[in-house]
Design an enzyme around this catalytic site. Structure first.
Site, short mmCIF file in Angstrom:
data_model
loop_
_atom_site.label_atom_id
_atom_site.label_comp_id
_atom_site.label_asym_id
_atom_site.label_seq_id
_atom_site.Cartn_x
_atom_site.Cartn_y
_atom_site.Cartn_z
N LYS A 156 36.55 34.33 49.68
CA LYS A 156 37.35 34.82 50.80
C LYS A 156 36.50 34.91 52.06
CE LYS A 156 41.02 37.53 48.65
NZ LYS A 156 41.64 38.87 48.56
N ARG A 191 38.61 33.65 41.40
CA ARG A 191 39.99 33.68 41.86
C ARG A 191 40.57 32.30 41.65
NH1 ARG A 191 36.83 36.11 45.98
NH2 ARG A 191 37.31 38.33 46.33
N HIS A 208 44.99 35.88 37.45
CA HIS A 208 44.54 37.20 37.85
C HIS A 208 44.23 38.08 36.64
CE1 HIS A 208 43.73 39.96 41.03
NE2 HIS A 208 44.61 40.87 40.61
N HIS A 240 33.55 40.63 45.78
CA HIS A 240 34.17 41.68 46.56
C HIS A 240 33.26 42.06 47.73
CE1 HIS A 240 36.69 43.21 42.90
NE2 HIS A 240 37.27 42.20 43.53
N ARG A 266 40.90 37.11 35.32
CA ARG A 266 39.85 37.69 36.18
C ARG A 266 39.65 39.16 35.83
NH1 ARG A 266 37.27 37.26 41.39
NH2 ARG A 266 37.73 38.97 42.81
N TYR A 289 38.07 49.09 38.39
CA TYR A 289 37.80 48.82 36.98
C TYR A 289 37.26 50.04 36.26
CZ TYR A 289 38.73 44.04 38.22
OH TYR A 289 39.35 42.90 38.67
#
Length: 298
Positions: free
Chosen positions: A173, A149, A241, A267, A244, A276
């Site tokens: 995150k 990210r 993004h 994730h 990515r 995806y």
């Protein structure tokens, strides 16, 4: 009777303690849960019947709230309901009978492998500012070969690229940490950038105007925009993004495992990674439409 506000506070504290949920994530959950609590008032969510959930989402639909937003609110409520069950506040899952609103998830639009190659080869060479080219090269190599990210990229300490074993330590995150393999070319370019910036005495791989602080997102966007123009690619199609997405899509196209991709992207939930697979499905459909003798019928 326990008030709704106290239960929401307790749930958010648990998210922070057990999952390391980021502040923005907790704020989003709070907004969604408090909206439902206001709908239920004066009843507490500790006792509200399931029929109130149905009525709530029916009202959201009548108000024209987007299906994607409704789905997000239901997801927050479902997690909250599980929390209330685990805490013994309720004996039922009051969201169990609520169907998830249907919506078409937006598909990412990755660059092709050839376009990424062009961005790396032409977009990071020949600029009058040597350091700008070097910084762009390192950033693009890392974004495309690791799937980071942009927030993770710009806050990389300079020492991170010297981690043993060819792995890059990432704090993602919610403070979650992971190790991501990165290419020899990316390491080599990063070492060159660190040597070039040695006079700045900065702790960051990408120092900002103030070397004690990392490069800002706005500052990087300007560099990326110039790289795209220099490579002859529409800048509107190029963003951190998108790179990515390109990383993930190209790996899957070449046979990567979805679980491995989940770990690489950082994730927390496999369902986030599964978007995806939609990209691959659409490409398979297009292949049949384009190359099968009867593919264009209908």
């Amino acid at each position: 009777m326990v008030e709704s506000a106290a239960l929401i506070d307790s749930f958010l504290e648990t998210m922070l303690a057990e999952r390391g949920a980021a502040q923005k994530t907790r704020q989003a959950y709070r907004a969604d849960l408090e909206d439902f609590a206001r709908w239920c008032a004066p009843e507490s969510v500790a006792v509200v019947p399931a029929m109130r959930v149905h009525a709530y989402f029916a009202a959201l639909g009548r108000a024209g709230l987007a299906a994607r937003t409704q789905a997000r609110r239901l997801s927050a409520l479902k997690q909250f309901a599980r929390f209330l069950l685990q805490m013994g506040v309720r004996e039922d899952d009051f969201t169990a009978g609520q169907a998830t609103p249907r919506y078409q998830a937006g598909l990412p639009h990755p660059l092709s492998e050839a376009e990424v190659q062009k961005l790396l080869e032409k977009g990071t060479r020949g600029h009058a500012d040597v350091r700008r080219d070097l910084l762009a090269r390192v950033a693009l190599e890392l974004l495309y070969t690791t799937g980071l990210r942009i927030s993770e990229l710009l806050t990389l300490p300079a020492q991170a690229v010297r981690h043993k074993g060819g792995m890059l330590p990432i704090r993602g995150k919610g403070g979650r940490e992971r190790l991501v393999p990165f290419s020899y070319a990316a390491r080599e370019a990063a070492e060159a950038l660190i040597a070039y910036d040695s006079v700045l005495d900065s702790p960051w791989l990408f120092p900002g105007r103030n070397p004690k602080k990392p490069l800002t997102r706005q500052g990087f966007d300007k560099i990326l925009h110039a790289c795209a123009l220099q490579a002859g690619i529409d800048p509107q199609r190029v963003s951190p993004h998108v790179l990515r997405h390109s990383f993930a899509t190209h790996l899957l196209n070449r046979g990567a495992d979805l679980r491995a991709l989940q770990m690489l992207l950082g994730h927390a939930d496999i369902t986030t990674t599964q978007i995806y697979t939609q990209v691959m499905t659409e490409r398979l459909k297009e292949t049949v439409r384009q190359y099968h003798p009867l593919g264009r019928r209908g």
